[in-house]
Design a protein around this motif. Structure first.
Motif, PDB file in Angstrom:
ATOM      1  N   PRO A 135       3.486   2.506  -1.811  1.00  0.00           N
ATOM      2  CA  PRO A 135       3.846   3.127  -2.689  1.00  0.00           C
ATOM      3  C   PRO A 135       2.365   3.947  -3.563  1.00  0.00           C
ATOM      4  O   PRO A 135       2.551   5.179  -3.978  1.00  0.00           O
ATOM      5  CB  PRO A 135       4.281   2.248  -3.993  1.00  0.00           C
ATOM      6  CG  PRO A 135       4.886   1.145  -2.951  1.00  0.00           C
ATOM      7  CD  PRO A 135       3.941   1.184  -1.920  1.00  0.00           C
ATOM      8  N   LYS A 136       1.373   3.414  -3.572  1.00  0.00           N
ATOM      9  CA  LYS A 136      -0.072   3.972  -3.617  1.00  0.00           C
ATOM     10  C   LYS A 136      -0.233   5.132  -3.073  1.00  0.00           C
ATOM     11  O   LYS A 136      -0.706   5.832  -3.355  1.00  0.00           O
ATOM     12  CB  LYS A 136      -1.219   2.902  -3.927  1.00  0.00           C
ATOM     13  CG  LYS A 136      -0.935   1.815  -4.938  1.00  0.00           C
ATOM     14  CD  LYS A 136      -1.946   0.880  -4.791  1.00  0.00           C
ATOM     15  CE  LYS A 136      -3.391   1.129  -4.684  1.00  0.00           C
ATOM     16  NZ  LYS A 136      -4.287  -0.097  -4.747  1.00  0.00           N
TER      17      LYS A 136
ATOM     18  N   ARG B 146       1.760   6.921  -1.161  1.00  0.00           N
ATOM     19  CA  ARG B 146       2.628   8.008  -1.556  1.00  0.00           C
ATOM     20  C   ARG B 146       2.380   8.718  -2.627  1.00  0.00           C
ATOM     21  O   ARG B 146       2.338   9.853  -2.628  1.00  0.00           O
ATOM     22  CB  ARG B 146       4.102   7.209  -1.281  1.00  0.00           C
ATOM     23  CG  ARG B 146       5.008   8.538  -1.643  1.00  0.00           C
ATOM     24  CD  ARG B 146       6.518   7.768  -1.708  1.00  0.00           C
ATOM     25  NE  ARG B 146       7.473   8.893  -1.650  1.00  0.00           N
ATOM     26  CZ  ARG B 146       7.663   9.853  -2.839  1.00  0.00           C
ATOM     27  NH1 ARG B 146       6.938   9.905  -3.710  1.00  0.00           N
ATOM     28  NH2 ARG B 146       8.520  10.804  -2.780  1.00  0.00           N
ATOM     29  N   HIS B 147       1.991   7.932  -3.692  1.00  0.00           N
ATOM     30  CA  HIS B 147       1.783   8.423  -5.109  1.00  0.00           C
ATOM     31  C   HIS B 147       0.641   9.482  -5.020  1.00  0.00           C
ATOM     32  O   HIS B 147       0.498  10.598  -5.135  1.00  0.00           O
ATOM     33  CB  HIS B 147       1.291   7.318  -6.007  1.00  0.00           C
ATOM     34  CG  HIS B 147       0.978   7.976  -7.342  1.00  0.00           C
ATOM     35  ND1 HIS B 147      -0.203   8.139  -7.553  1.00  0.00           N
ATOM     36  CD2 HIS B 147       1.825   8.425  -8.188  1.00  0.00           C
ATOM     37  CE1 HIS B 147      -0.324   8.629  -8.826  1.00  0.00           C
ATOM     38  NE2 HIS B 147       0.755   8.559  -9.268  1.00  0.00           N
ATOM     39  N   ASN B 148      -0.613   9.050  -4.092  1.00  0.00           N
ATOM     40  CA  ASN B 148      -1.623   9.794  -4.025  1.00  0.00           C
ATOM     41  C   ASN B 148      -1.483  10.949  -3.175  1.00  0.00           C
ATOM     42  O   ASN B 148      -2.046  12.141  -3.384  1.00  0.00           O
ATOM     43  CB  ASN B 148      -2.858   8.863  -3.526  1.00  0.00           C
ATOM     44  CG  ASN B 148      -3.187   7.837  -4.465  1.00  0.00           C
ATOM     45  OD1 ASN B 148      -3.022   7.884  -5.503  1.00  0.00           O
ATOM     46  ND2 ASN B 148      -4.335   6.938  -3.976  1.00  0.00           N
TER      47      ASN B 148
ATOM     48  N   HIS C 291       0.791  -1.306   0.108  1.00  0.00           N
ATOM     49  CA  HIS C 291       0.099   0.195   0.113  1.00  0.00           C
ATOM     50  C   HIS C 291       0.988   1.296   0.207  1.00  0.00           C
ATOM     51  O   HIS C 291       0.548   2.263  -0.467  1.00  0.00           O
ATOM     52  CB  HIS C 291      -0.914  -0.100   1.176  1.00  0.00           C
ATOM     53  CG  HIS C 291      -1.807  -0.877   1.207  1.00  0.00           C
ATOM     54  ND1 HIS C 291      -2.028  -2.059   0.636  1.00  0.00           N
ATOM     55  CD2 HIS C 291      -3.388  -0.760   1.652  1.00  0.00           C
ATOM     56  CE1 HIS C 291      -3.248  -2.539   0.632  1.00  0.00           C
ATOM     57  NE2 HIS C 291      -4.005  -1.741   1.354  1.00  0.00           N
TER      58      HIS C 291
ATOM     59  N   VAL D 205       1.341  12.603  -2.814  1.00  0.00           N
ATOM     60  CA  VAL D 205       2.056  13.628  -3.623  1.00  0.00           C
ATOM     61  C   VAL D 205       1.123  14.389  -4.619  1.00  0.00           C
ATOM     62  O   VAL D 205       1.100  15.716  -4.810  1.00  0.00           O
ATOM     63  CB  VAL D 205       3.276  12.891  -4.431  1.00  0.00           C
ATOM     64  CG1 VAL D 205       3.838  13.713  -5.564  1.00  0.00           C
ATOM     65  CG2 VAL D 205       4.346  12.280  -3.486  1.00  0.00           C
ATOM     66  N   HIS D 206       0.293  13.596  -5.179  1.00  0.00           N
ATOM     67  CA  HIS D 206      -0.519  14.343  -6.210  1.00  0.00           C
ATOM     68  C   HIS D 206      -1.991  15.017  -5.607  1.00  0.00           C
ATOM     69  O   HIS D 206      -2.423  15.668  -6.375  1.00  0.00           O
ATOM     70  CB  HIS D 206      -0.916  13.308  -7.305  1.00  0.00           C
ATOM     71  CG  HIS D 206       0.081  12.759  -8.221  1.00  0.00           C
ATOM     72  ND1 HIS D 206       0.266  13.631  -9.186  1.00  0.00           N
ATOM     73  CD2 HIS D 206       0.973  11.548  -8.125  1.00  0.00           C
ATOM     74  CE1 HIS D 206       1.571  12.825  -9.907  1.00  0.00           C
ATOM     75  NE2 HIS D 206       1.712  11.825  -9.140  1.00  0.00           N
TER      76      HIS D 206
END
Length: 142
Positions: A76-77, A79-81, A74, A83-84
């Motif tokens: 990486p997902k 973290r990506h969310n 979970h 950041v965006h």
């Protein structure tokens, strides 16, 4: 007096420590760590006397509990969310003055719904609410 022999590995370790010290200094953390090691007892006493710090630490610990137990897949997902999401959120907060926000009734809300930005933001919030509701039913603290 005993002689000190420095191996190549020792020299690399010292070099790595110097790099770390430089990074800490550039980041502004070296002074903090120096102060902590020099006056650690006084620092802890001061922190312990600050109710806001203790309360904040308790809340942070509660927020960290689910993070400690989440599956590694979970991370990486999330973290990506983050950041965006955080960039636009901070930008939106910078552009929105809460004291100047108009009151909106039902017809005003309908007018807002014609704006593509409102549609996108509301779509995100509704999708988040849907996923949050599902997660609330399924989540078990560990």
């Amino acid at each position: 007096m005993a002689e000190i022999t420095i191996t190549e590995e020792d020299a690399k370790t010292v070099e790595e420590l110097i790099r770390l010290a430089r990074q800490l200094k550039v980041g502004g953390y070296l002074g903090i760590f120096t102060e902590m090691t020099t006056n650690g007892d006084l620092l802890l006493e001061h922190i312990a006397g600050e109710r806001e710090v203790i309360r904040g630490a308790a809340l942070a610990e509660a927020a960290m509990d689910p993070i400690k137990n989440m599956p590694p897949t979970h991370v990486p997902k999330i973290r990506h969310n983050l950041v965006h999401l955080m960039g636009p959120l901070v930008e939106a907060l910078a552009q929105t003055n809460p004291k100047e926000t108009p009151k909106v009734g039902m017809f005003g809300a309908l007018k807002y719904l014609s704006d593509p930005g409102v549609q996108k933001g509301l779509g995100f919030l509704l999708e988040l609410a849907k996923n949050l509701g599902k997660a609330m039913d399924e989540y078990e603290p560990r």
